[in-house]
Design an enzyme around this catalytic site. Structure first.
Site, PDB file in Angstrom:
ATOM      1  N   LEU A  51       0.852  -1.322   0.053  1.00 56.19           N
ATOM      2  CA  LEU A  51       0.047   0.003   0.082  1.00 56.19           C
ATOM      3  C   LEU A  51       0.933   1.296  -0.035  1.00 56.19           C
ATOM      4  O   LEU A  51       0.257   2.406  -0.198  1.00 56.19           O
ATOM      5  CB  LEU A  51      -0.975   0.000   1.177  1.00 56.19           C
ATOM      6  CG  LEU A  51      -1.965  -1.048   1.206  1.00 56.19           C
ATOM      7  CD1 LEU A  51      -2.508  -1.062   2.877  1.00 56.19           C
ATOM      8  CD2 LEU A  51      -2.990  -0.733   0.218  1.00 56.19           C
ATOM      9  N   GLU A  58       4.290  12.803   9.762  1.00 51.20           N
ATOM     10  CA  GLU A  58       4.472  11.401   9.817  1.00 51.20           C
ATOM     11  C   GLU A  58       5.251  11.161  11.092  1.00 51.20           C
ATOM     12  O   GLU A  58       5.616  10.030  11.172  1.00 51.20           O
ATOM     13  CB  GLU A  58       5.753  11.002   8.553  1.00 51.20           C
ATOM     14  CG  GLU A  58       4.955  11.177   7.303  1.00 51.20           C
ATOM     15  CD  GLU A  58       4.076  10.275   6.914  1.00 51.20           C
ATOM     16  OE1 GLU A  58       4.264   8.880   7.111  1.00 51.20           O
ATOM     17  OE2 GLU A  58       2.853  10.713   6.420  1.00 51.20           O
ATOM     18  N   HIS A  75      11.039   8.159   4.886  1.00 48.28           N
ATOM     19  CA  HIS A  75      11.084   8.795   6.068  1.00 48.28           C
ATOM     20  C   HIS A  75      12.481   9.134   6.308  1.00 48.28           C
ATOM     21  O   HIS A  75      13.312   8.279   5.999  1.00 48.28           O
ATOM     22  CB  HIS A  75      10.461   8.017   7.220  1.00 48.28           C
ATOM     23  CG  HIS A  75       8.901   7.798   7.254  1.00 48.28           C
ATOM     24  ND1 HIS A  75       8.273   6.666   7.405  1.00 48.28           N
ATOM     25  CD2 HIS A  75       8.156   8.901   6.887  1.00 48.28           C
ATOM     26  CE1 HIS A  75       7.101   6.983   7.472  1.00 48.28           C
ATOM     27  NE2 HIS A  75       6.620   8.038   6.971  1.00 48.28           N
ATOM     28  N   CYS A  85      11.490   1.535  13.066  1.00 50.27           N
ATOM     29  CA  CYS A  85       9.868   1.895  12.839  1.00 50.27           C
ATOM     30  C   CYS A  85       9.037   1.397  13.716  1.00 50.27           C
ATOM     31  O   CYS A  85       8.130   1.759  14.081  1.00 50.27           O
ATOM     32  CB  CYS A  85       9.700   1.179  11.427  1.00 50.27           C
ATOM     33  SG  CYS A  85      10.153   2.120  10.162  1.00 50.27           S
TER      34      CYS A  85
END
Length: 448
Positions: A21, A174, A250, A371
Site C-alpha cells: 500500500l 509522519e 522517512h 519503525c
C-alpha cells in the site's frame, strides 16, 4: 532525578499482511500480494522487546488497531451488518478492503511526535498524534492512536495530548520517523530535530520528482508550537529530495540520532554543514557536546541503506556511556553494510557494538527496528505515572506470547481479508489485550 528513554514498541496486529500500500516504500511495494505470517511477525517483535528489557533498557508496548476498520468502510458507502460491509467491499472494491485491514500501526515511530518535559514550556510531556494523511490506510489510524496514548499516559499533571494536525497535504505529518532529539541527559533540556521533505508554501525548497515527500516544514513547525518548544531548542533540516526518490520515504531510513550523536548517510540532507553547525551550537548552549558519524556513499550507497535498513536502527545509550546499534538481519546479509559496521565497531569510536535481530515479517513490509518503536523520554516521576500495564516485564512477555499463540493466524493472504471471521478474531483478541494491558475501552467496538 534520573531520567530514561523508554522505547514503546508496536505490537503487530492480527491482520498483518503484504498489501503493497505504501508508494515510495520499496520493500512494501516489492513484497506486495505475498502471504504473510501475523503470528511470526508479532512474536519477532515481542522477542526484540524482551531482549532490550533484559539488556537493562526501559521497554514498553503499544497496542495495535482494530482491523478491518469497518467504520472507515461505512464512511465510504458500504452498508449492512459488519459481515455484509466486508463482503461487499471485497466484491466491489478489494483495494479499499485491503487498506482497511492494514496492520501498519505496528510502526509506531509514525504514531506521534513526543517532546519531553525538559523541553516544553509547561514542563509536561507532549504528544501530537500524526495525521499520516499521505496514505489512506494510515490516515485512519490517528483517532485510535490518540485513544491508546491517552490510556497509557493518562495523568494530565504530567502528560499533554494534542489532536492530529489538519488532514490536508500542506500539514502532512509522519510523526517521530522524521523527528529526533539530542541532549546531554534525557532529563535535561535538549534540541529537537525536525526533518521535512518539502515546504507546502515556500517554493524555495526543492521537492522530489518521483516519490512523495510526506513530511512538510509547516507540519513540523506546528508541532513545535503545540509543544511549547523554544526557538533555541529546535533545528529544522530538509531531507535530500534525491534520496526520497530512491526510496527514503522517512528520515529514519537514512539517519538516526540519540543522546549527543547523529548517525547519518552522506546524502541524507540538504545543506548538511549548515545543519550540523546549528545542532552543535544549540546543543552546546544546553551543555551538550554534539557529535556526528557520517557514513560515506563510497562505502554504503543509498541503495544499500534502503535495502538493508542500516539507518532504521535503534541507537541506544548504555550505562557505561557507550552506544549500541540494533539492526535487522538484512544488514548482515549486505556485504558492504556489514563490512562497514564491522569497521565501525572495531575502531573504538562512539558505537561499540551491533546486535542483529530477525524482523523479517516487518522488514518485508517496509519497517525495521526503528519503525517499530516510539521513544519517550521520562523522568522517574513521569515513568511512575505511566499506565503500568504497558511496561514490559518477564511475566507480561509470557502473557503476550501466549495471547499471540492463541489468537493469531500463521498465514494470511489477500483472500483471507474478505473472511468476516477475521474481524471477529481480531476483536476477540483486542478485547482480551486491553484487559492484559489495563487500557480500558479504547477501540470503537468497545465504545459504540
Amino acid at each position: 532525578m534520573k531520567s530514561y528513554e523508554v522505547n514503546f514498541d508496536g505490537l503487530v496486529g492480527p491482520t498483518h499482511n503484504y498489501g503493497g500500500l505504501s508508494y515510495g516504500n520499496v520493500a512494501s511495494q516489492s513484497n506486495s500480494q505475498q502471504s504473510s505470517n501475523p503470528k511470526e511477525a508479532a512474536l519477532q517483535g515481542l522477542a526484540k522487546m524482551k531482549a532490550l528489557m533484559e539488556m537493562g533498557f526501559q521497554q514498553g508496548v503499544l497496542a495495535p488497531q482494530e482491523r478491518p476498520d469497518v467504520a472507515a468502510l461505512r464512511r465510504l458507502g458500504f452498508s449492512g451488518s459488519d459481515a455484509q460491509v466486508i463482503e461487499r467491499a471485497a466484491k466491489d472494491a478489494m483495494p479499499l478492503l485491503v487498506a482497511s485491514c492494514s496492520a501498519s500501526s505496528m510502526w509506531v515511530a509514525n504514531a506521534a511526535t513526543v517532546s519531553p518535559s525538559a523541553d516544553t514550556a509547561d514542563g509536561r510531556v507532549h504528544f501530537t498524534a500524526a495525521n499520516l494523511n499521505c496514505k489512506y490506510h494510515r490516515s485512519i489510524e490517528h483517532p485510535t492512536t490518540s485513544g491508546v496514548l491517552g490510556a497509557m499516559f493518562a495523568d494530565p499533571q504530567h502528560f499533554a495530548h494534542h489532536a492530529a494536525l489538519p488532514a490536508v497535504a500542506q500539514f502532512g505529518d509522519e510523526g517521530a520517523a522524521n523527528h529526533t532529539r539530542f541532549c546531554r541527559d534525557y532529563g535535561q533540556a535538549g534540541v529537537e530535530f525536525f526533518v521535512f521533505g518539502r515546504s507546502a508554501f515556500d517554493t524555495r525548497y526543492p521537492a522530489p520528482q518521483k516519490y512523495p515527500a510526506r513530511q512538510t516544514l509547516e507540519a513540523s513547525q506546528a508541532v513545535a508550537r503545540l509543544h511549547g518548544l523554544s526557538d533555541d531548542g529546535v533545528v529544522y533540516a530538509q531531507q535530500n529530495p534525491s534520496v526520497i526518490d530512491q526510496g527514503v520515504f522517512h528520515n529514519d531510513v537514512i539517519a538516526v540520532g540519540n543522546g549527543e550523536v547523529l548517525f547519518y548517510h552522506e546524502d541524507a540532507f540538504l545543506e548538511t554543514d549548515k545543519m550540523l553547525a546549528e545542532l552543535d551550537a544549540k546543543l552546546g548552549k544546553r551543555g551538550g557536546n554534539f557529535q556526528s558519524i557520517c557514513v560515506p556513499r563510497s562505502q554504503v550507497t543509498v541503495e544499500d541503506a534502503v535495502r538493508s535498513y542500516l539507518f532504521n536502527s535503534q541507537l541506544l545509550s548504555r550505562a557505561d556511556g557507550s552506544m549500541l546499534l540494533i539492526v535487522p538481519e538484512e544488514c548482515r546479509g549486505n556485504e558492504r553494510v556489514w563490512q562497514y559496521l564491522q569497521g565501525l565497531t572495531s575502531s573504538g569510536g562512539l558505537i561499540r557494538e551491533v546486535k542483529v535481530f530477525d524482523l523479517k515479517q516487518s522488514m518485508q513490509n517496509g519497517g525495521g527496528p526503528a519503525c517499530l518503536r516510539l521513544r519517550v523520554a521520562l523522568n522517574q516521576t513521569e515513568l511512575a505515572a505511566v499506565n503500568p500495564g504497558v511496561i514490559m516485564t518477564a511475566p507480561l512477555y509470557g502473557t503476550l506470547t501466549q495471547w499471540v499463540d492463541k489468537h493469531y493466524r500463521d498465514r494470511l493472504s489477500e483472500n483471507d481479508l474478505a473472511d468476516p471471521q477475521l474481524l471477529l478474531e481480531c476483536r476477540t483478541a483486542l478485547d482480551e489485550l486491553t484487559q492484559i494491558l489495563k487500557l480500558g475501552a479504547v477501540y470503537p467496538f468497545q465504545i459504540n
